[in-house]
Structure formats: structure tokens, C-alpha cells
Design an enzyme around this catalytic site. Structure first.
Site, PDB file in Angstrom:
ATOM      1  N   LYS A 260       0.873  -1.297   0.043  1.00 59.23           N
ATOM      2  CA  LYS A 260       0.000  -0.033   0.016  1.00 59.23           C
ATOM      3  C   LYS A 260       0.872   1.198  -0.150  1.00 59.23           C
ATOM      4  O   LYS A 260       1.741   1.504   0.944  1.00 59.23           O
ATOM      5  CB  LYS A 260      -0.772   0.015   1.158  1.00 59.23           C
ATOM      6  CG  LYS A 260      -1.609   1.318   1.542  1.00 59.23           C
ATOM      7  CD  LYS A 260      -2.644   1.240   2.679  1.00 59.23           C
ATOM      8  CE  LYS A 260      -3.163   2.687   2.831  1.00 59.23           C
ATOM      9  NZ  LYS A 260      -3.999   2.756   4.146  1.00 59.23           N
ATOM     10  N   LYS A 272     -10.264  12.930   7.802  1.00 55.09           N
ATOM     11  CA  LYS A 272      -9.533  12.551   9.157  1.00 55.09           C
ATOM     12  C   LYS A 272      -9.534  13.944  10.111  1.00 55.09           C
ATOM     13  O   LYS A 272      -9.112  14.896   9.620  1.00 55.09           O
ATOM     14  CB  LYS A 272      -8.142  12.324   9.165  1.00 55.09           C
ATOM     15  CG  LYS A 272      -8.090  10.668   8.670  1.00 55.09           C
ATOM     16  CD  LYS A 272      -6.679  10.168   8.616  1.00 55.09           C
ATOM     17  CE  LYS A 272      -6.720   8.799   8.064  1.00 55.09           C
ATOM     18  NZ  LYS A 272      -7.031   7.548   8.843  1.00 55.09           N
ATOM     19  N   ASP A 342     -12.227   7.252   3.687  1.00 52.01           N
ATOM     20  CA  ASP A 342     -10.876   7.039   4.443  1.00 52.01           C
ATOM     21  C   ASP A 342     -10.412   5.390   4.588  1.00 52.01           C
ATOM     22  O   ASP A 342      -9.496   5.140   4.995  1.00 52.01           O
ATOM     23  CB  ASP A 342     -11.057   7.327   5.822  1.00 52.01           C
ATOM     24  CG  ASP A 342      -9.731   7.554   6.526  1.00 52.01           C
ATOM     25  OD1 ASP A 342      -8.555   7.578   6.108  1.00 52.01           O
ATOM     26  OD2 ASP A 342      -9.897   7.828   7.855  1.00 52.01           O
ATOM     27  N   GLU A 344      -9.508   3.478   1.951  1.00 52.05           N
ATOM     28  CA  GLU A 344      -8.975   3.695   0.799  1.00 52.05           C
ATOM     29  C   GLU A 344      -7.796   2.792   0.255  1.00 52.05           C
ATOM     30  O   GLU A 344      -7.737   2.307  -0.710  1.00 52.05           O
ATOM     31  CB  GLU A 344      -8.432   5.260   0.328  1.00 52.05           C
ATOM     32  CG  GLU A 344      -6.912   5.369   0.765  1.00 52.05           C
ATOM     33  CD  GLU A 344      -6.778   5.382   2.448  1.00 52.05           C
ATOM     34  OE1 GLU A 344      -7.606   5.464   3.037  1.00 52.05           O
ATOM     35  OE2 GLU A 344      -5.617   4.998   2.674  1.00 52.05           O
ATOM     36  N   ARG A 346      -7.673  -0.680   0.977  1.00 51.79           N
ATOM     37  CA  ARG A 346      -8.162  -1.698   0.358  1.00 51.79           C
ATOM     38  C   ARG A 346      -8.423  -1.477  -1.098  1.00 51.79           C
ATOM     39  O   ARG A 346      -8.611  -2.418  -1.714  1.00 51.79           O
ATOM     40  CB  ARG A 346      -9.225  -2.093   1.419  1.00 51.79           C
ATOM     41  CG  ARG A 346     -10.335  -1.356   1.339  1.00 51.79           C
ATOM     42  CD  ARG A 346     -11.382  -1.606   2.828  1.00 51.79           C
ATOM     43  NE  ARG A 346     -10.812  -0.976   3.640  1.00 51.79           N
ATOM     44  CZ  ARG A 346     -11.596  -1.230   5.051  1.00 51.79           C
ATOM     45  NH1 ARG A 346     -12.626  -2.243   5.129  1.00 51.79           N
ATOM     46  NH2 ARG A 346     -10.803  -0.770   6.149  1.00 51.79           N
TER      47      ARG A 346
HETATM   48  N1  BES Z   1      -4.247   4.598   6.721  1.00 53.22           N
HETATM   49  C1  BES Z   1      -5.369   4.217   7.458  1.00 53.22           C
HETATM   50  C2  BES Z   1      -5.028   3.461   8.833  1.00 53.22           C
HETATM   51  C3  BES Z   1      -4.028   3.736   9.825  1.00 53.22           C
HETATM   52  C4  BES Z   1      -4.372   4.214  10.941  1.00 53.22           C
HETATM   53  C5  BES Z   1      -2.689   3.545   9.643  1.00 53.22           C
HETATM   54  C6  BES Z   1      -3.586   4.573  12.063  1.00 53.22           C
HETATM   55  C7  BES Z   1      -1.655   4.160  10.450  1.00 53.22           C
HETATM   56  C8  BES Z   1      -2.095   4.659  11.766  1.00 53.22           C
HETATM   57  C9  BES Z   1      -6.505   3.817   6.984  1.00 53.22           C
HETATM   58  O1  BES Z   1      -6.482   4.358   5.549  1.00 53.22           O
HETATM   59  C10 BES Z   1      -7.523   4.213   7.553  1.00 53.22           C
HETATM   60  O2  BES Z   1      -8.052   5.410   7.423  1.00 53.22           O
HETATM   61  N2  BES Z   1      -8.635   3.044   7.972  1.00 53.22           N
HETATM   62  C11 BES Z   1      -9.976   3.452   8.570  1.00 53.22           C
HETATM   63  C12 BES Z   1     -10.703   2.562   7.959  1.00 53.22           C
HETATM   64  C13 BES Z   1     -12.249   2.712   8.512  1.00 53.22           C
HETATM   65  C14 BES Z   1     -12.708   4.075   7.787  1.00 53.22           C
HETATM   66  C15 BES Z   1     -12.889   1.695   8.037  1.00 53.22           C
HETATM   67  C16 BES Z   1      -9.618   3.486   9.945  1.00 53.22           C
HETATM   68  O3  BES Z   1      -8.754   2.688  10.477  1.00 53.22           O
HETATM   69  O4  BES Z   1     -10.045   4.178  10.791  1.00 53.22           O
HETATM   70 ZN    ZN Z   2      -4.969   4.786   4.632  1.00 56.01          ZN
HETATM   71 MN    MN Z   3      -7.753   5.942   5.160  1.00 58.47          MN
END
Ligand code: BES
Ligand code: ZN
Ligand code: MN
Length: 500
Positions: A260, A272, A342, A344, A346
Site C-alpha cells: 500500500k 480525518k 478513508d 482507501e 483496500r
Molecule cells: N491509513 C489508515 C489506517 C491507519 C491508522 C494507519 C492509523 C496508520 C495508523 C487507513 O486508510 C484508514 O484510515 N482506515 C480507517 C478504516 C475505516 C474508515 C473503516 C480506520 O482505520 O479508521
Molecule cells: Zn490509509
Molecule cells: Mn484512510
């Protein structure tokens, strides 16, 4: 630079400016090199032990200056704890802590030696000595860490030293990439830096620009990228071992690694909050790790062919964003309903995995800072392993142990699939709620894997340190380089594809 040097008659004669001595817990009298120093210094170490100043407890670091009888002007003692309890992880951490302590100021030469360290941990200790002094202060006028540029290791076989040097170079490159700020690192720049890093190795590189990505129907990846003015890229790197003289070349299918590479994750329209966004330059750690691993595999001339694919995008905001409710037809054909921009990573990986599946690898590993939920489940230090092949999950877990890293499996029960079912499309890009979010994300990915044996490594926790550790500066960690190279050197070759 690191060199293995012959041991002089006594440690007192070592001409290095600083000696870093790793010692296990001491009961009463010093042994090994510590004993030699005690002799040279007229009993200083015995006094430190009897006064309880030095015990060799794990993680303890003590710097002594101008020890009588030593040529070296400074001696850094690092405790490794009980001899029987030393692990690959603690050996790495002890050596890295010694290196980090030595990096507090400029030094000419630093000599390392480890008392009684079992040979199984030598490699990880040397790697640690080469990672601990490297920090994230890339843009500071006044440095906080001074990387050691001349390291000597006493009593270590040359082959470990050479392998450790290459391994640390890949880890530190990965860390550096993660630490680069998002205004300096975006998809095109990632490709340039990766190409530069891979130069001189035998790997083949293919880069897909936005036109090629459209031609290739990478609509999922493109959907995430469309909110940014920075164009996306997909980078494919393949390594084929050279044929030994007189032998035919390898015909074996490769092991594939997907990464990724979200060079910045704002969350998109599902924006965010500031506190969650500040570290989102780290969201390309999976991609950097994949490149770090394939470079190392080429440098070490592994027998295993490898193909890497990284999906590089920025997840930003504009009048042209992908939106909540959008339905996208992925490269593989399945339609994806977007319910959170967010989630994104996947969506990007859906197309990247499909590109790799098409090349019929024996197995696929993907690396992704995918979910905050994985950090909730396992904490900040542990990589989550999810997959469809129990043999592969077990192998990766064991490789993490041997390489001194932390990884743990999360269950992939079939009923989680219901959570990614969509009413309008084949799947949706979020689960039904927050619970089990690391697993529902992995279940989403599984839709794009077909029958290929596959493991997903969620490195959202360990890829980036908010706070420094005693053995490593904050910022990018380069986690999973050591685990994956250990796996590729050995166990990966025996994947038999018993997909569950
Ligand atoms: N890049 C983030 C995940 C992340 C969180 C990486 C903390 C490093 C530290 C990912 O793209 C994300 O935002 N995931 C969301 C998914 C949710 C919207 C289903 C998450 O984990 O909140
Ligand atoms: Zn991310
Ligand atoms: Mn994200």
C-alpha cells in the site's frame, strides 16, 4: 560502513574511540570481555557490580568515560538481561540501544562486541547496531542523532557482517522513505527514489502511469487517486535469480509482494481529524517495505524469484473526489460500493492484488498500514497477520520470531464476509461497524485473491513510532523487512498452496 575485525590480544588495546559492550545479566563477578575490562581498569567493573550500579538488566545503558587501562575514551555498557531469556528481538534492541547511545555525539570509530550472545542472534544484533543510530531528524539544522559511519564488530563472522549491512541498508531506506514529508514524497517521486535505490541490482522495473492505469482498468486505484492533482503510479519490480554457471535459469513462479503506497492519507471526503492526519505520511510504509525487501533479496542473491507491485496514490480532497455512494468496477471485475473514502487502502490494493494474481505467483503477501482497528486489537508494536493459508500464516509468524519482530494472527472466519456485502454492488469498502475492523478489511482484500495462497500484514501499528524507543528514534521503523527476508530465504519455498 561496518567491518568484522580480528580481536586484539585484549580489549584494552582496541583503538576505536568508543566500545559498546553488550552483556547479559551479571551475578557477582564479571566474565568475558567485561572481565577483561575489569582487569584493565583495576577492578572498576567489580565495584560497579557490587554497588549495584551495573547489573546487566535488559535495556540498561551506562556510558563510562576515560576508563583506566582502556585505549578507547568511552565505554558503553548495554544490558541484555538473563542469558536464557535473550531473543532475536532483545538482541536487536540491545545492539540498537547501544548504537543510539553512541549516536548522541559524533564519534570516529565505534567497536561493538557481545558477551556470550548465542550465535542464532548474531545477525540481528549486528543489524540492530546499524539501525539504532539513524534518526528522523532529516531537516534539522542541529542533529539529535549522529549516525555511526564506522562500526567494527569483534568476533563476528564476515558473512553475518555483510548480510547485516545489506539488511540494515534496506531497513534504513524504508525508514527514510516513511520519514520523508508528504510535500516531498508523492507517487512520482516515490518511483524516482525507488528506481535510484534499485539501481545496480538485476531487478526489472515497470512503471504504470495514469494512462496505462486507465488502459488496464485499474479503476479502483484511480478512484482513490482522482482527488489529488498528483498523478498515481503502479510500480512493478521483479527479481529473478541468476542461473548458476552450467545450470538452466530459474523457471519457478515468483512469490509476490503487494504494498500500500498512499503517500498521504487525508481520509478524503471522510476527512480525518487533525490528530489522526498528522502522521499520515506513513501510509506508504507497505510500499517502501516491499521495495526494501526486493532490493535486499537481489543483494543477497536469494534463490527465490520475487515480484513486487506497489500502488501509489495520494488520498486528498478536491472537486473531483471519489464520493460516498460511488460504485466502482475494479480491475478484476467486482463492483465496489464506497461508503467511506478513508477506507482507501483496500480499494487501492484491490487492483494491485489483481495485477499480481494474473501473474500466477505461488503466494502473495501484502503489506499495508491498513486499519486503526488493527492497532486497537494488537497495540502499536505488533503486525496483524490475516490470510487464507494456515501454513503461510504459521511460517510468517515463526519468521517474525526468528527475525526479532512481532506479528500475530487474527481470525478470518467466513461469517465476516457478510459485513462487506453491499446492497447495490458486489462488496462495500467498510464493515457494518467498527468492531473487527482489521478483519473486515482483510475480508475485503480476500475478494481479489482468487485461489492464491495469501497473507495480509497489517502494519498500521508498528510501521511508525509516535514516540522514540530506547533503541530506535521515532518515525518510520522499517518493520517486516527482517521477517520477510527470513521467510523468503527459507520457508517461503515450501508453500504448497493448501488454501483453506
Ligand atoms: N491509513 C489508515 C489506517 C491507519 C491508522 C494507519 C492509523 C496508520 C495508523 C487507513 O486508510 C484508514 O484510515 N482506515 C480507517 C478504516 C475505516 C474508515 C473503516 C480506520 O482505520 O479508521
Ligand atoms: Zn490509509
Ligand atoms: Mn484512510
Amino acid at each position: 560502513m561496518v567491518e568484522a575485525i580480528e580481536y586484539p590480544r585484549t580489549i584494552a588495546e582496541l583503538s576505536a574511540e568508543t566500545i559498546v559492550l553488550l552483556t547479559p545479566r551479571v551475578a557477582s563477578e564479571p566474565t568475558g570481555r567485561l572481565w577483561e575490562i575489569n582487569q584493565a581498569s583495576g577492578g572498576l567493573i567489580s565495584k560497579l557490580i557490587s554497588d549495584n550500579v551495573w547489573t546487566g538488566a535488559a535495556g540498561k545503558v551506562l556510558e563510562l568515560h576515560f576508563v583506566a587501562g582502556l585505549k578507547a575514551s568511552s565505554l558503553i555498557l548495554v544490558g541484555m538481561g538473563e542469558l536464557a531469556k535473550i531473543t532475536a528481538a532483545s538482541a536487536f534492541q540491545a545492539a540498537a540501544a547501544g548504537a543510539k547511545a553512541a549516536a548522541s555525539r559524533k564519534r570516529s570509530t565505534v567497536a561493538f562486541t557481545a558477551d556470550n550472545l548465542p550465535e542464532t542472534f548474531h545477525l540481528q544484533a549486528i543489524i540492530g547496531s546499524l539501525c539504532g543510530s539513524v534518526g528522523q531528524d532529516l531537516y534539522r539544522t542541529e542533529r539529535s542523532l549522529f549516525p555511526l559511519d564506522k562500526i567494527q564488530w569483534l568476533d563476528m563472522p564476515q558473512k553475518f557482517v555483510l548480510e547485516a549491512e545489506k539488511t540494515a541498508a534496506s531497513i534504513n531506506w524504508t525508514r527514510h522513505m516513511v520519514n520523508l514529508p508528504p510535500n516531498h514524497l508523492y507517487p512520482e517521486r516515490f518511483v524516482e527514489l525507488a528506481e535510484e535505490f534499485l539501481q545496480g541490482t538485476s531487478v526489472q522495473i515497470e512503471v504504470w502511469d495514469d494512462r496505462k492505469l486507465r488502459e488496464q482498468n485499474c479503476n479502483a486505484l484511480l478512484a482513490v487517486a482522482q482527488g489529488s492533482i498528483k498523478p498515481p503510479r503502479l510500480m512493478l519490480v521483479s527479481y529473478k535469480p541468476e542461473a548458476a554457471p552450467g545450470e538452466p535459469g530459474t523457471k519457478g513462479a515468483p512469490i509476490a509482494i503487494a504494498g500500500k503506497g498512499v503517500t498521504f492519507d487525508s481520509g478524503g471526503l471522510s476527512l480525518k481529524p487533525t490528530d489522526s492526519m498528522t502522521t499520515m505520511k506513513c501510509d506508504m510504509a507497505g510500499a517502501a517495505t516491499a521495495i526494501g525487501v526486493i532490493k535486499l533479496a537481489a543483494e543477497l542473491k536469494l534463490k527465490q524469484p520475487i515480484t513486487v507491485a506497489v500502488g501509489l496514490v495520494e488520498n486528498l480532497i478536491s472537486g473531483n473526489n471519489f464520493k460516498l455512494g460511488d460504485v466502482i468496477k475494479s480491475r478484476q471485475g467486482k463492483t465496489i460500493e464506497i461508503l467511506n473514502t478513508d477506507a482507501e487502502g483496500r480499494v487501492v490494493l484491490a487492483d494491485v492484488l489483481d495485477v499480481l494474481v494474473e501473474r500466477k505467483p505461488t503466494a502473495i503477501v501484502d503489506l499495508a498500514t491498513l486499519t486503526g482497528a488493527c492497532v486497537v486489537a494488537l497495540g502499536t508494536d505488533i503486525t496483524g497477520i490475516m490470510g487464507n493459508d494456515q501454513q503461510m500464516i504459521d511460517q510468517l509468524r515463526a519468521s517474525a520470531d526468528s527475525a526479532g519482530e512481532y506479528a500475530w494472527p487474527l481470525p478470518m472466519y467466513g461469517f465476516f464476509n457478510e459485513q462487506v456485502a453491499s446492497k447495490i454492488a458486489d462488496i462495500k469498502n467498510v464493515g457494518d461497524g467498527r468492531w473487527g475492523g482489521a478483519i473486515t478489511a482483510a475480508k475485503f482484500l480476500e475478494n481479489f485473491i482468487g485461489n492464491t495462497p495469501w497473507c495480509h500484514l497489517d502494519i498500521a501499528g508498528p510501521a511508525f513510532l509516535d514516540k522514540p524507543k530506547p533503541w530506535l528514534d521515532a518515525g518510520g521503523t522499517g518493520c517486516m523487512v527482517r521477517t520477510l527476508i527470513h521467510w523468503l530465504k527459507g520457508p517461503a519455498g515450501s508453500i504448497d498452496g493448501g488454501v483453506v
